[in-house]
Write a protein that holds these residues in place. Structure first.
Motif, PDB file in Angstrom:
ATOM      1  N   ASN A  86       0.336  -0.709  -0.145  1.00  0.00           N
ATOM      2  CA  ASN A  86       0.160   0.086   0.083  1.00  0.00           C
ATOM      3  C   ASN A  86       0.640   1.084   0.039  1.00  0.00           C
ATOM      4  O   ASN A  86       1.812   0.478   0.096  1.00  0.00           O
ATOM      5  N   TRP A  87       0.564   2.219   0.750  1.00  0.00           N
ATOM      6  CA  TRP A  87       0.941   3.259   0.704  1.00  0.00           C
ATOM      7  C   TRP A  87       1.889   4.129   1.559  1.00  0.00           C
ATOM      8  O   TRP A  87       1.891   4.908   1.760  1.00  0.00           O
ATOM      9  N   ASN A  88       1.290   3.151   2.703  1.00  0.00           N
ATOM     10  CA  ASN A  88       1.057   3.778   4.261  1.00  0.00           C
ATOM     11  C   ASN A  88       2.358   3.555   4.347  1.00  0.00           C
ATOM     12  O   ASN A  88       3.934   3.383   3.936  1.00  0.00           O
ATOM     13  N   ALA A  89       2.773   4.372   5.781  1.00  0.00           N
ATOM     14  CA  ALA A  89       4.748   4.624   6.073  1.00  0.00           C
ATOM     15  C   ALA A  89       5.106   2.805   6.744  1.00  0.00           C
ATOM     16  O   ALA A  89       4.017   2.225   6.443  1.00  0.00           O
ATOM     17  N   LYS A  90       5.821   3.005   6.521  1.00  0.00           N
ATOM     18  CA  LYS A  90       6.237   1.054   6.326  1.00  0.00           C
ATOM     19  C   LYS A  90       6.568   0.850   7.683  1.00  0.00           C
ATOM     20  O   LYS A  90       5.794  -0.694   8.163  1.00  0.00           O
ATOM     21  N   SER A  91       6.517   1.400   8.630  1.00  0.00           N
ATOM     22  CA  SER A  91       6.112   1.663  10.456  1.00  0.00           C
ATOM     23  C   SER A  91       4.468   1.140  10.203  1.00  0.00           C
ATOM     24  O   SER A  91       5.011  -0.176  11.022  1.00  0.00           O
ATOM     25  N   HIS A  92       3.709   1.673   9.715  1.00  0.00           N
ATOM     26  CA  HIS A  92       2.582   1.547   9.432  1.00  0.00           C
ATOM     27  C   HIS A  92       2.297  -0.167   8.967  1.00  0.00           C
ATOM     28  O   HIS A  92       1.698  -1.119   9.750  1.00  0.00           O
ATOM     29  N   SER A  93       2.941  -0.274   8.074  1.00  0.00           N
ATOM     30  CA  SER A  93       2.392  -1.347   7.641  1.00  0.00           C
ATOM     31  C   SER A  93       3.133  -3.060   8.376  1.00  0.00           C
ATOM     32  O   SER A  93       2.573  -3.485   8.359  1.00  0.00           O
ATOM     33  N   ILE A  94       5.084  -2.530   8.964  1.00  0.00           N
ATOM     34  CA  ILE A  94       5.112  -3.735  10.245  1.00  0.00           C
ATOM     35  C   ILE A  94       3.923  -3.904  10.953  1.00  0.00           C
ATOM     36  O   ILE A  94       3.836  -5.342  11.430  1.00  0.00           O
ATOM     37  N   LYS A  95       3.470  -2.532  11.852  1.00  0.00           N
ATOM     38  CA  LYS A  95       2.768  -3.179  12.583  1.00  0.00           C
ATOM     39  C   LYS A  95       2.089  -3.754  12.585  1.00  0.00           C
ATOM     40  O   LYS A  95       1.428  -4.302  13.560  1.00  0.00           O
ATOM     41  N   ALA A  96       0.643  -3.478  11.138  1.00  0.00           N
ATOM     42  CA  ALA A  96      -0.302  -4.147  11.012  1.00  0.00           C
ATOM     43  C   ALA A  96      -0.225  -5.763  10.659  1.00  0.00           C
ATOM     44  O   ALA A  96      -0.404  -6.806  11.061  1.00  0.00           O
ATOM     45  N   ILE A  97       1.596  -6.215  10.199  1.00  0.00           N
ATOM     46  CA  ILE A  97       2.127  -7.609  10.144  1.00  0.00           C
ATOM     47  C   ILE A  97       2.344  -8.236  11.875  1.00  0.00           C
ATOM     48  O   ILE A  97       1.449  -9.441  11.477  1.00  0.00           O
TER      49      ILE A  97
END
Length: 351
Positions: A86-97
Motif C-alpha cells: 500500500n502507500w502507508n508508512a513502512k512502520s504502519h505496515s510493519i505494525k499491521a503485520i
C-alpha cells in the motif's frame, strides 16, 4: 541507538523477516518497469529462511494487484503471510503485520534498500532489526536468523499460519456463537509427558512464547531433559488439531512436586491458540491430577507487559493470590470446583 539497544538487537532471535520489494526483492521499480527481474539468489534465501521456521512478509509502497501478480509470477507469493502492499508508512505496515501474526515487534527484521525507509522504521519502531538490502547476501549467516534447533514444527510453521489464516476467514463468515464455531472445528487436544523427541520443541516454546506465558522462565535443552527424568517434576507438552489440520505442539507445562503440594512453575501456550481456550483445559487437567493425588495446588506467576491473559486464565480457574512480592504472585487453588471439559473439544491423555 545506545550500545545497550544495539546489543539487545544483536541478541534477539527473529521470528519474521519483512521484505521491501522494489530494488530489494527484485531489481528495478515495478511501476516504472513491469519486466523487473528477481534479485540473484533471493529465491534460495527465502526458501532457506522458510525451512528454518522464520516467517516472512512484505511491506512495500506499491500497487497491490501488480505487486501480488509479480510475486506469483516469481513463484514467491505463498511464502509471504499478511503482506502489506500500500502507500502507508513502512512502520504502519510493519505494525499491521505484527498484529496480524500476533508476535512482538522486537521479533521482527525489516529489509529495505532505502536509508529513509529504514530510518523511519527505526525511529517509530526501534525494536525492529533494520537491514540494508545491500547486505542480503549475508542474511543466512546472521545469528539472529539461525535458530538453535529446527524442529518439526519449525519446518511447517508457515503452513501452520496459512491454516490459521484460513480458519480466521471462515470464523469471520461463520453465523453462530463462538462455542458453535469451535464445535464446528472438531478440535482434538492431546496432553502427554515430554519425551526425548519433544525436547527441541519444548526448549523452543520456552524461548519463543511470551504472551501466553505465566512466568517467562526459560530452560535449555539439557535442563528440560533433566526435568523430564526427575521424580520431583512433571513436564507436559500439549498438541492440538482440527478438521483443517494440525496446530503442532502448542503448549508446555512444568509442575514441581513434593509429598503434600504441587506447584505449576511454568504454563505457556502458543499465541496461535489464544482463542481456543486450551490454557484452561490444561489447568483443569492438572487440577484433576492434584485432587487425585490429594495435594495442595499452587501456581507461580510473574507479571509482564504481555501475559495479562494468563493471569485472567488462572483467576478464571479459581486460583487466588496466596503471596505477592513485586511482580511475583504465588497462586493457590483449593480444588473445590473444577470446570468440566467443554463440549467443543476432545481431550486425549497420552503417557
Amino acid at each position: 541507538m545506545s550500545n545497550v539497544q544495539s546489543l539487545q538487537k544483536k541478541q534477539q532471535k527473529i521470528k519474521c523477516i519483512i521484505w521491501d520489494l522494489d530494488n530489494t526483492l527484485w531489481n528495478g521499480v515495478l511501476l516504472e518497469d513491469s519486466t523487473v527481474t528477481i534479485r540473484k539468489d533471493i529465491v534460495d534465501i527465502i526458501k532457506v529462511l522458510d525451512s528454518r521456521g522464520i516467517l516472512q512478509s512484505v511491506a512495500s509502497k506499491n500497487e497491490h494487484t501488480l505487486a501480488i501478480a509479480k510475486l506469483k509470477e516469481f513463484g514467491l507469493n505463498d511464502y509471504f503471510i499478511y503482506p502489506q502492499i500500500n502507500w502507508n508508512a513502512k512502520s504502519h505496515s510493519i505494525k499491521a503485520i505484527a498484529e496480524s501474526i500476533n508476535i512482538g515487534i522486537d521479533t521482527l527484521a525489516f529489509v529495505d534498500d532505502q536509508p529513509f525507509e529504514r530510518e523511519e522504521v527505526n525511529f517509530e519502531l526501534p525494536e525492529v532489526l533494520c537491514i540494508d538490502a545491500l547486505d542480503i547476501s549475508n542474511l543466512l549467516d546472521m545469528p539472529e536468523l539461525n535458530p538453535k534447533f529446527v524442529t518439526d514444527d519449525s519446518k511447517i510453521r508457515r503452513h501452520l499460519y496459512l491454516n490459521d489464516i484460513k480458519r480466521k476467514s471462515i470464523e469471520t463468515e461463520f453465523v453462530g456463537t463462538q462455542e458453535e464455531f469451535l464445535a464446528s472445528l472438531q478440535l482434538n487436544m492431546t496432553i502427554s509427558k515430554v519425551k526425548k523427541g519433544d525436547l527441541q520443541r519444548a526448549e523452543e516454546l520456552t524461548v519463543r512464547t511470551h504472551q501466553l506465558n505465566t512466568t517467562g522462565y526459560t530452560y535449555s535443552y539439557e535442563e528440560i531433559d533433566e526435568l523430564r527424568k526427575s521424580d520431583r517434576h512433571m513436564l507436559l507438552i500439549s498438541g492440538l488439531e482440527d478438521k483443517y489440520g494440525v496446530y503442532g505442539k502448542i503448549g508446555l507445562t512444568l509442575i514441581e512436586k513434593t509429598e503434600d503440594a504441587w506447584t505449576i512453575k511454568l504454563l505457556l501456550m502458543s499465541c496461535r491458540v489464544m482463542s481456543r481456550g486450551v490454557g484452561t483445559i490444561v489447568i483443569n487437567h492438572i487440577m484433576n491430577l492434584a485432587k487425585q493425588a490429594n495435594v495442595d495446588l499452587y501456581a507461580e506467576f510473574v507479571t509482564t507487559d504481555k501475559n495479562r491473559m494468563m493471569y485472567i486464565t488462572y483467576k478464571f480457574a479459581g486460583f487466588q493470590e496466596d503471596h505477592e512480592d513485586g511482580d511475583f504472585i504465588l497462586f493457590k487453588n483449593d480444588l473445590s470446583f473444577i470446570q468440566p471439559l467443554p463440549d467443543y473439544i476432545t481431550l486425549t491423555i497420552e503417557e
